[in-house]
Design a protein around this motif. Structure first.
Motif, PDB file in Angstrom:
ATOM      1  N   LYS B 135       0.864  -1.104  -0.057  1.00  0.00           N
ATOM      2  CA  LYS B 135      -0.155   0.051  -0.134  1.00  0.00           C
ATOM      3  C   LYS B 135       0.895   1.298   0.101  1.00  0.00           C
ATOM      4  CE  LYS B 135      -4.211  -1.710   2.628  1.00  0.00           C
ATOM      5  NZ  LYS B 135      -4.956  -1.576   1.336  1.00  0.00           N
ATOM      6  N   TYR B 136       0.603   2.135  -0.723  1.00  0.00           N
ATOM      7  CA  TYR B 136       0.994   3.467  -0.722  1.00  0.00           C
ATOM      8  C   TYR B 136       0.181   4.371  -0.712  1.00  0.00           C
ATOM      9  CZ  TYR B 136       5.296   0.992  -3.017  1.00  0.00           C
ATOM     10  OH  TYR B 136       6.270   0.168  -3.103  1.00  0.00           O
ATOM     11  N   PHE B 137       0.790   5.624   0.191  1.00  0.00           N
ATOM     12  CA  PHE B 137       0.217   6.884   0.091  1.00  0.00           C
ATOM     13  C   PHE B 137       0.570   7.867  -1.135  1.00  0.00           C
ATOM     14  CE2 PHE B 137      -0.432  11.492   1.717  1.00  0.00           C
ATOM     15  CZ  PHE B 137      -1.874  11.309   2.113  1.00  0.00           C
ATOM     16  N   VAL B 138      -0.467   8.272  -1.911  1.00  0.00           N
ATOM     17  CA  VAL B 138      -0.210   8.967  -3.278  1.00  0.00           C
ATOM     18  C   VAL B 138      -0.734  10.255  -2.947  1.00  0.00           C
ATOM     19  CG1 VAL B 138      -0.489   8.974  -5.618  1.00  0.00           C
ATOM     20  CG2 VAL B 138      -0.265   6.899  -4.437  1.00  0.00           C
ATOM     21  N   TYR B 139      -0.117  11.210  -3.244  1.00  0.00           N
ATOM     22  CA  TYR B 139      -0.638  12.586  -3.026  1.00  0.00           C
ATOM     23  C   TYR B 139      -0.074  13.529  -4.148  1.00  0.00           C
ATOM     24  CZ  TYR B 139       3.997  13.719  -1.431  1.00  0.00           C
ATOM     25  OH  TYR B 139       5.280  13.973  -1.276  1.00  0.00           O
ATOM     26  N   SER B 140      -1.174  14.341  -4.364  1.00  0.00           N
ATOM     27  CA  SER B 140      -0.774  15.680  -5.414  1.00  0.00           C
ATOM     28  C   SER B 140      -1.436  16.805  -5.100  1.00  0.00           C
ATOM     29  CB  SER B 140      -0.903  15.161  -6.768  1.00  0.00           C
ATOM     30  OG  SER B 140      -0.734  16.454  -7.823  1.00  0.00           O
ATOM     31  N   TYR B 141      -0.865  18.166  -5.402  1.00  0.00           N
ATOM     32  CA  TYR B 141      -1.377  19.215  -5.403  1.00  0.00           C
ATOM     33  C   TYR B 141      -0.717  20.166  -6.758  1.00  0.00           C
ATOM     34  CZ  TYR B 141       2.728  20.380  -2.450  1.00  0.00           C
ATOM     35  OH  TYR B 141       3.844  20.696  -2.021  1.00  0.00           O
ATOM     36  N   LEU B 142      -2.071  20.666  -7.107  1.00  0.00           N
ATOM     37  CA  LEU B 142      -1.836  21.468  -8.509  1.00  0.00           C
ATOM     38  C   LEU B 142      -2.246  22.841  -8.353  1.00  0.00           C
ATOM     39  CD1 LEU B 142      -3.601  18.901 -10.731  1.00  0.00           C
ATOM     40  CD2 LEU B 142      -1.607  18.864 -10.210  1.00  0.00           C
ATOM     41  N   TYR B 143      -1.529  23.673  -8.487  1.00  0.00           N
ATOM     42  CA  TYR B 143      -1.693  24.885  -8.550  1.00  0.00           C
ATOM     43  C   TYR B 143      -2.257  25.626 -10.156  1.00  0.00           C
ATOM     44  CZ  TYR B 143      -2.367  30.079  -7.623  1.00  0.00           C
ATOM     45  OH  TYR B 143      -2.859  31.398  -7.448  1.00  0.00           O
ATOM     46  N   LEU B 144      -3.534  25.833 -10.334  1.00  0.00           N
ATOM     47  CA  LEU B 144      -4.017  26.022 -11.692  1.00  0.00           C
ATOM     48  C   LEU B 144      -4.181  27.482 -11.751  1.00  0.00           C
ATOM     49  CD1 LEU B 144      -6.356  22.907 -11.947  1.00  0.00           C
ATOM     50  CD2 LEU B 144      -4.289  23.150 -12.654  1.00  0.00           C
ATOM     51  N   ASP B 145      -3.896  28.111 -12.657  1.00  0.00           N
ATOM     52  CA  ASP B 145      -3.984  29.627 -12.573  1.00  0.00           C
ATOM     53  C   ASP B 145      -4.605  29.924 -14.213  1.00  0.00           C
ATOM     54  OD1 ASP B 145      -3.352  32.304 -12.228  1.00  0.00           O
ATOM     55  OD2 ASP B 145      -1.157  32.016 -12.416  1.00  0.00           O
ATOM     56  N   SER B 146      -5.206  31.015 -14.028  1.00  0.00           N
ATOM     57  CA  SER B 146      -5.952  31.725 -15.328  1.00  0.00           C
ATOM     58  C   SER B 146      -5.510  33.174 -15.528  1.00  0.00           C
ATOM     59  CB  SER B 146      -7.302  31.566 -15.159  1.00  0.00           C
ATOM     60  OG  SER B 146      -8.038  32.673 -14.284  1.00  0.00           O
ATOM     61  N   ASN B 147      -5.025  33.942 -14.483  1.00  0.00           N
ATOM     62  CA  ASN B 147      -4.988  35.102 -14.574  1.00  0.00           C
ATOM     63  C   ASN B 147      -6.252  35.970 -15.227  1.00  0.00           C
ATOM     64  OD1 ASN B 147      -2.320  35.279 -13.595  1.00  0.00           O
ATOM     65  ND2 ASN B 147      -1.561  34.218 -15.564  1.00  0.00           N
ATOM     66  N   ALA B 148      -7.300  35.482 -15.291  1.00  0.00           N
ATOM     67  CA  ALA B 148      -8.344  35.971 -15.936  1.00  0.00           C
ATOM     68  C   ALA B 148      -9.908  36.049 -15.018  1.00  0.00           C
ATOM     69  CB  ALA B 148      -8.758  35.371 -17.150  1.00  0.00           C
ATOM     70  N   ASP B 149      -9.629  35.366 -13.674  1.00  0.00           N
ATOM     71  CA  ASP B 149     -10.692  35.372 -12.902  1.00  0.00           C
ATOM     72  C   ASP B 149     -12.056  34.590 -13.612  1.00  0.00           C
ATOM     73  OD1 ASP B 149     -10.437  36.618 -10.547  1.00  0.00           O
ATOM     74  OD2 ASP B 149     -11.483  38.331 -11.102  1.00  0.00           O
ATOM     75  N   ASN B 150     -11.545  33.510 -14.289  1.00  0.00           N
ATOM     76  CA  ASN B 150     -12.876  32.769 -15.140  1.00  0.00           C
ATOM     77  C   ASN B 150     -13.034  31.278 -14.570  1.00  0.00           C
ATOM     78  OD1 ASN B 150     -10.404  31.523 -15.757  1.00  0.00           O
ATOM     79  ND2 ASN B 150     -10.484  31.935 -18.040  1.00  0.00           N
ATOM     80  N   MET B 151     -12.140  30.915 -13.431  1.00  0.00           N
ATOM     81  CA  MET B 151     -12.461  29.553 -13.380  1.00  0.00           C
ATOM     82  C   MET B 151     -13.658  29.084 -12.356  1.00  0.00           C
ATOM     83  SD  MET B 151      -8.571  28.720 -11.861  1.00  0.00           S
ATOM     84  CE  MET B 151      -7.293  28.206 -13.128  1.00  0.00           C
ATOM     85  N   LYS B 152     -14.520  28.374 -12.983  1.00  0.00           N
ATOM     86  CA  LYS B 152     -15.729  27.812 -12.229  1.00  0.00           C
ATOM     87  C   LYS B 152     -15.397  26.577 -11.420  1.00  0.00           C
ATOM     88  CE  LYS B 152     -19.404  27.365 -14.830  1.00  0.00           C
ATOM     89  NZ  LYS B 152     -20.104  26.951 -16.197  1.00  0.00           N
ATOM     90  N   GLU B 153     -14.530  25.807 -11.590  1.00  0.00           N
ATOM     91  CA  GLU B 153     -14.032  24.627 -11.046  1.00  0.00           C
ATOM     92  C   GLU B 153     -12.616  24.275 -11.366  1.00  0.00           C
ATOM     93  OE1 GLU B 153     -18.280  22.081 -10.302  1.00  0.00           O
ATOM     94  OE2 GLU B 153     -16.786  21.460 -12.164  1.00  0.00           O
ATOM     95  N   ILE B 154     -11.961  23.792 -10.528  1.00  0.00           N
ATOM     96  CA  ILE B 154     -10.809  23.069 -10.489  1.00  0.00           C
ATOM     97  C   ILE B 154     -10.569  21.472 -10.011  1.00  0.00           C
ATOM     98  CG2 ILE B 154      -9.261  25.238 -10.997  1.00  0.00           C
ATOM     99  CD1 ILE B 154      -8.318  25.058  -7.985  1.00  0.00           C
ATOM    100  N   GLY B 155      -9.990  20.714 -10.518  1.00  0.00           N
ATOM    101  CA  GLY B 155      -9.683  19.428  -9.956  1.00  0.00           C
ATOM    102  C   GLY B 155      -8.448  18.770 -10.128  1.00  0.00           C
ATOM    103  N   ALA B 156      -8.212  17.918  -9.313  1.00  0.00           N
ATOM    104  CA  ALA B 156      -7.104  17.080  -9.400  1.00  0.00           C
ATOM    105  C   ALA B 156      -7.397  15.647  -9.228  1.00  0.00           C
ATOM    106  CB  ALA B 156      -5.951  17.191  -8.402  1.00  0.00           C
ATOM    107  N   ARG B 157      -6.957  14.683 -10.289  1.00  0.00           N
ATOM    108  CA  ARG B 157      -7.269  13.297 -10.066  1.00  0.00           C
ATOM    109  C   ARG B 157      -6.126  12.306 -10.174  1.00  0.00           C
ATOM    110  NH1 ARG B 157     -12.002  13.941 -14.824  1.00  0.00           N
ATOM    111  NH2 ARG B 157     -13.188  15.053 -13.872  1.00  0.00           N
ATOM    112  N   ILE B 158      -6.218  11.231  -9.348  1.00  0.00           N
ATOM    113  CA  ILE B 158      -5.223  10.196  -9.576  1.00  0.00           C
ATOM    114  C   ILE B 158      -5.681   8.923 -10.594  1.00  0.00           C
ATOM    115  CG2 ILE B 158      -4.002   8.432  -8.174  1.00  0.00           C
ATOM    116  CD1 ILE B 158      -4.271  10.118  -5.708  1.00  0.00           C
ATOM    117  N   TYR B 159      -4.832   8.667 -11.601  1.00  0.00           N
ATOM    118  CA  TYR B 159      -5.154   7.550 -12.336  1.00  0.00           C
ATOM    119  C   TYR B 159      -4.113   6.295 -12.389  1.00  0.00           C
ATOM    120  CZ  TYR B 159      -8.213  10.219 -15.615  1.00  0.00           C
ATOM    121  OH  TYR B 159      -9.099  11.128 -16.193  1.00  0.00           O
ATOM    122  N   LYS B 160      -4.846   5.480 -11.857  1.00  0.00           N
ATOM    123  CA  LYS B 160      -3.971   4.059 -11.479  1.00  0.00           C
ATOM    124  C   LYS B 160      -4.113   3.163 -13.032  1.00  0.00           C
ATOM    125  CE  LYS B 160      -3.540  -0.216  -9.050  1.00  0.00           C
ATOM    126  NZ  LYS B 160      -4.287  -1.096  -7.786  1.00  0.00           N
TER     127      LYS B 160
END
Lengths: 107, 231
Positions: B135-160
């Motif tokens: 078993k492994y602990f898998v983690y991630s954080y993504l800084y998503l940037d638009s510079n346009a005040d236009n983001m409705k949703e942001i997400g990060a997903r793990i794919y195995k």
């Protein structure tokens, strides 16, 4: 170039739930971005590449319009300020304020 | 006198009984048992012969009471401890990727902080393929940037193994974000050979424009890591 999501909106002619109805993916194989339809869960037929390519201009126009609308949204005064504007200057005064932003970002 | 046969030895007076003198060796031979029902006090216990010493038998329980301390200066094995490896952490060093609207895109973490067993591919596939099962602990954080005040949703997903394992999402509602960190983590089983994980990011923008996956060479805004859990 129009986004794949927007071409699909144009094809469906409705808003699309991209978390359930249509899942788009980009695996960046060899570092190249190539978004594709991973899952298609709508009742209408999944579009071909040719059908999507044909919607390029339409989707670009929609994106340009959305950019204008987003710019206007950011430029408009807050609702509180707009209410204050109506209170002090009446509807005509408020409309004049709003028109400044609409003229700055014309459709 | 070479042999005394008695059933019991008691103090001649009082309650203290002493056996032998400094320098003496008191031996209980092989086959003979020594049973002490109550407390035994000693400063050292060593093997009678060789270097192996067994404490108790299967099924026995030894309790270290509250307030007592065990100090280990040697090697402890079989206690369930160990190293949390293979382990790695990598980050995106430069903001070079355009993230298309509403499209789950694989994130290319191209700079390693550490990679204990060389299980992370930072050059081609940007995936972690641990060579030890578990078993492994898998983690991630993504800084998503638009510079346009236009983001409705942001997400990060793990794919195995190419399939979505989990998804975490931040919804800005009607506030629309200019940038933010999408975080995801999970405990995942690996077979130690072919199983691998990757990270995908996704953004929904109100104007359908691309967003940016923010990277920096000195500060780690966009990170992917994993380590084995000792079980």
């Amino acid at each position: 170039m129009a986004s794949l999501s927007n071409k699909i909106r144009q094809y469906v002619e409705a808003e699309v739930d991209f978390k359930k109805d249509v899942l788009l993916q980009d695996d960046r194989i060899a570092g190249v971005s190539k978004p594709y339809i991973k899952e298609w869960n709508l009742d209408i037929a999944k579009p071909t590449d040719a059908q999507l390519d044909a919607l390029e201009d339409e989707a670009n126009a929609k994106e340009a319009l959305n950019t204008i609308l987003n710019n206007r949204r950011k430029a408009y005064p807050t609702i509180a300020d707009q209410l204050d504007d109506i209170y002090h200057n009446g509807i005509d005064g408020w409309k004049a304020t709003i028109k400044l932003t609409k003229d700055k970002y014309p459709k | 006198m070479s042999k005394i046969e008695v059933d019991k030895v008691d103090p001649q007076s009082g309650t203290a009984l002493e056996i032998g003198t400094s320098g003496d060796t008191i031996t209980v031979p092989t086959g003979a048992g020594l049973t002490v029902v109550d407390e035994v006090k000693t400063n050292k216990i060593s093997p009678a012969t060789g270097v192996a010493f067994a404490l108790g038998d299967s099924g026995d329980t030894f309790t270290i009471p509250s307030g007592a301390t065990i100090v280990n200066s040697g090697t402890a094995t079989g206690f369930g401890g160990g190293t949390n490896t293979p382990a790695f952490e990598a980050y995106v060093a430069a903001s070079t990727t355009a993230l298309p609207d509403n499209t789950a895109q694989k994130i290319e973490f191209d700079t390693e902080v550490y990679d204990t067993d060389g299980c992370y591919d930072k050059d081609t596939n940007y995936r972690f393929t641990p060579t030890t099962a578990g078993k492994y602990f898998v983690y991630s954080y993504l800084y998503l940037d638009s510079n346009a005040d236009n983001m409705k949703e942001i997400g990060a997903r793990i794919y195995k193994n190419g399939a979505e394992e989990n998804r975490m999402l931040i919804n800005f509602d009607s506030g629309y974000g200019e940038g933010g960190s999408a975080i995801t983590f999970s405990t995942i089983d690996f077979n130690g050979s072919s199983d691998y994980v990757e990270i995908y990011g996704i953004v929904d923008t109100v104007d359908n424009n691309d967003a940016e996956i923010y990277g920096d060479s000195s500060d780690r805004y966009t990170v992917f890591g994993a380590y084995r859990i000792i079980t």
